[in-house]
Design a protein around this motif. Structure first.
Motif, PDB file in Angstrom:
ATOM      1  N   UNK A  91       0.851  -1.180   0.000  1.00  0.00           N
ATOM      2  CA  UNK A  91       0.000   0.000   0.000  1.00  0.00           C
ATOM      3  C   UNK A  91       0.890   1.234   0.000  1.00  0.00           C
ATOM      4  N   UNK A  92       0.541   2.158  -0.868  1.00  0.00           N
ATOM      5  CA  UNK A  92       1.265   3.410  -0.989  1.00  0.00           C
ATOM      6  C   UNK A  92       0.470   4.515  -0.308  1.00  0.00           C
ATOM      7  N   UNK A  93       1.082   5.189   0.636  1.00  0.00           N
ATOM      8  CA  UNK A  93       0.490   6.375   1.251  1.00  0.00           C
ATOM      9  C   UNK A  93       0.776   7.539   0.310  1.00  0.00           C
ATOM     10  N   UNK A  94      -0.146   7.768  -0.603  1.00  0.00           N
ATOM     11  CA  UNK A  94       0.057   8.679  -1.725  1.00  0.00           C
ATOM     12  C   UNK A  94      -0.584  10.039  -1.485  1.00  0.00           C
ATOM     13  N   UNK A  95      -0.423  10.909  -2.465  1.00  0.00           N
ATOM     14  CA  UNK A  95      -1.181  12.159  -2.502  1.00  0.00           C
ATOM     15  C   UNK A  95      -2.216  12.031  -3.615  1.00  0.00           C
ATOM     16  N   UNK A  96      -3.133  12.967  -3.698  1.00  0.00           N
ATOM     17  CA  UNK A  96      -4.267  12.843  -4.610  1.00  0.00           C
ATOM     18  C   UNK A  96      -3.894  12.794  -6.088  1.00  0.00           C
ATOM     19  N   UNK A  97      -2.715  13.269  -6.455  1.00  0.00           N
ATOM     20  CA  UNK A  97      -2.318  13.245  -7.870  1.00  0.00           C
ATOM     21  C   UNK A  97      -1.858  11.852  -8.305  1.00  0.00           C
ATOM     22  N   UNK A  98      -1.365  11.065  -7.343  1.00  0.00           N
ATOM     23  CA  UNK A  98      -0.743   9.747  -7.587  1.00  0.00           C
ATOM     24  C   UNK A  98       0.495   9.838  -8.466  1.00  0.00           C
ATOM     25  N   UNK A 134       1.182  -2.716   4.577  1.00  0.00           N
ATOM     26  CA  UNK A 134       0.716  -1.341   4.770  1.00  0.00           C
ATOM     27  C   UNK A 134       1.793  -0.503   5.433  1.00  0.00           C
ATOM     28  N   UNK A 135       1.925   0.769   5.043  1.00  0.00           N
ATOM     29  CA  UNK A 135       2.745   1.698   5.824  1.00  0.00           C
ATOM     30  C   UNK A 135       1.879   2.320   6.923  1.00  0.00           C
ATOM     31  N   UNK A 136       2.447   3.203   7.692  1.00  0.00           N
ATOM     32  CA  UNK A 136       1.690   3.970   8.688  1.00  0.00           C
ATOM     33  C   UNK A 136       1.089   5.173   7.950  1.00  0.00           C
ATOM     34  N   UNK A 137      -0.066   4.972   7.350  1.00  0.00           N
ATOM     35  CA  UNK A 137      -0.700   5.983   6.501  1.00  0.00           C
ATOM     36  C   UNK A 137      -0.930   7.277   7.279  1.00  0.00           C
ATOM     37  N   UNK A 138      -0.533   8.377   6.675  1.00  0.00           N
ATOM     38  CA  UNK A 138      -0.701   9.750   7.176  1.00  0.00           C
ATOM     39  C   UNK A 138       0.219  10.128   8.329  1.00  0.00           C
ATOM     40  N   UNK A 139       1.077   9.226   8.795  1.00  0.00           N
ATOM     41  CA  UNK A 139       1.935   9.527   9.950  1.00  0.00           C
ATOM     42  C   UNK A 139       3.199  10.301   9.599  1.00  0.00           C
ATOM     43  N   UNK A 140       3.501  10.438   8.322  1.00  0.00           N
ATOM     44  CA  UNK A 140       4.689  11.186   7.924  1.00  0.00           C
ATOM     45  C   UNK A 140       4.377  12.662   7.756  1.00  0.00           C
ATOM     46  N   UNK A 141       4.576  13.169   6.541  1.00  0.00           N
ATOM     47  CA  UNK A 141       4.387  14.592   6.282  1.00  0.00           C
ATOM     48  C   UNK A 141       2.940  15.046   6.472  1.00  0.00           C
ATOM     49  N   UNK A 142       1.975  14.122   6.491  1.00  0.00           N
ATOM     50  CA  UNK A 142       0.576  14.499   6.701  1.00  0.00           C
ATOM     51  C   UNK A 142       0.281  14.756   8.181  1.00  0.00           C
ATOM     52  N   UNK A 143       1.230  14.417   9.076  1.00  0.00           N
ATOM     53  CA  UNK A 143       1.183  14.841  10.460  1.00  0.00           C
ATOM     54  C   UNK A 143       0.193  14.161  11.390  1.00  0.00           C
TER      55      UNK A 143
END
Length: 175
Positions: free
Chosen positions: A18-25, A117-126
């Motif tokens: 799973x990729x914790x992506x941004x809306x542009x992909x 899965x990564x830790x979705x949203x835990x990085x730059x999304x804060x």
């Protein structure tokens, strides 16, 4: 089976990562950038070929899309866009939970049984790791994922500690 490890998600041999992506992909920093680099330029081409639901948005927050894994050891990449943390009263918890549910649903649709899965949203999304871990593990221990082999690949001791702290609250699956 559900397990929690500190590892580079791009090295995981699974049906899908799973990729914790941004809306542009179209790639970014953190996990997203690492996955795009490891998968090779074909991943960017595949993401560009996905239809935009509105200008510049291929995957709205809380949804998921799937592409091949290309040069990754995983056969597929499931891209999901987690919420940016804005204090907790902007529907972040519901959107984060939806990411996990949509990924599981997409995996089911494609007959996939092992996911990382990564830790979705835990990085730059804060997103605060303790809260994110509780939501993630609740969704990943749900009955809809019971017959799947799920690995949560986290980066860094702080996030690993958050996930391990949340793991004892699991009632239906072991870590």
């Amino acid at each position: 089976m559900l397990r929690i490890i500190e590892a580079d998600i791009t090295t995981q041999a699974a049906d899908a990562i799973v990729n914790a992506a941004n809306e542009t992909l179209l790639g970014g920093g953190g996990v997203d950038g690492a996955i795009h680099r490891a998968a090779g330029p074909e991943l960017l081409r595949a993401c560009r070929s996905l239809a935009e639901v509105r200008p510049g948005v291929r995957c709205p927050t809380g949804e998921a899309r799937i592409t091949p894994g290309f040069a990754l050891p995983a056969n597929h990449v499931i891209h999901t866009v987690g919420p940016v943390w804005e204090g907790g009263d902007q529907g972040e918890a519901e959107l984060l939970a939806a990411c996990y549910r949509k990924c599981i649903g997409l995996a089911r649709e494609h007959g996939l049984h092992s996911l990382a899965f990564p830790a979705i949203s835990c990085g730059v999304f804060g997103y605060p790791p303790d809260s994110a871990a509780r939501i993630a593990l609740h969704e990943l221990s749900d009955s809809s994922a019971q017959d799947m082999e799920i690995t949560v690949c986290v980066y860094g001791e702080r996030i690993l500690a958050s996930y391990r702290k949340a793991a004892p609250s699991l009632t239906s699956r072991q870590r």
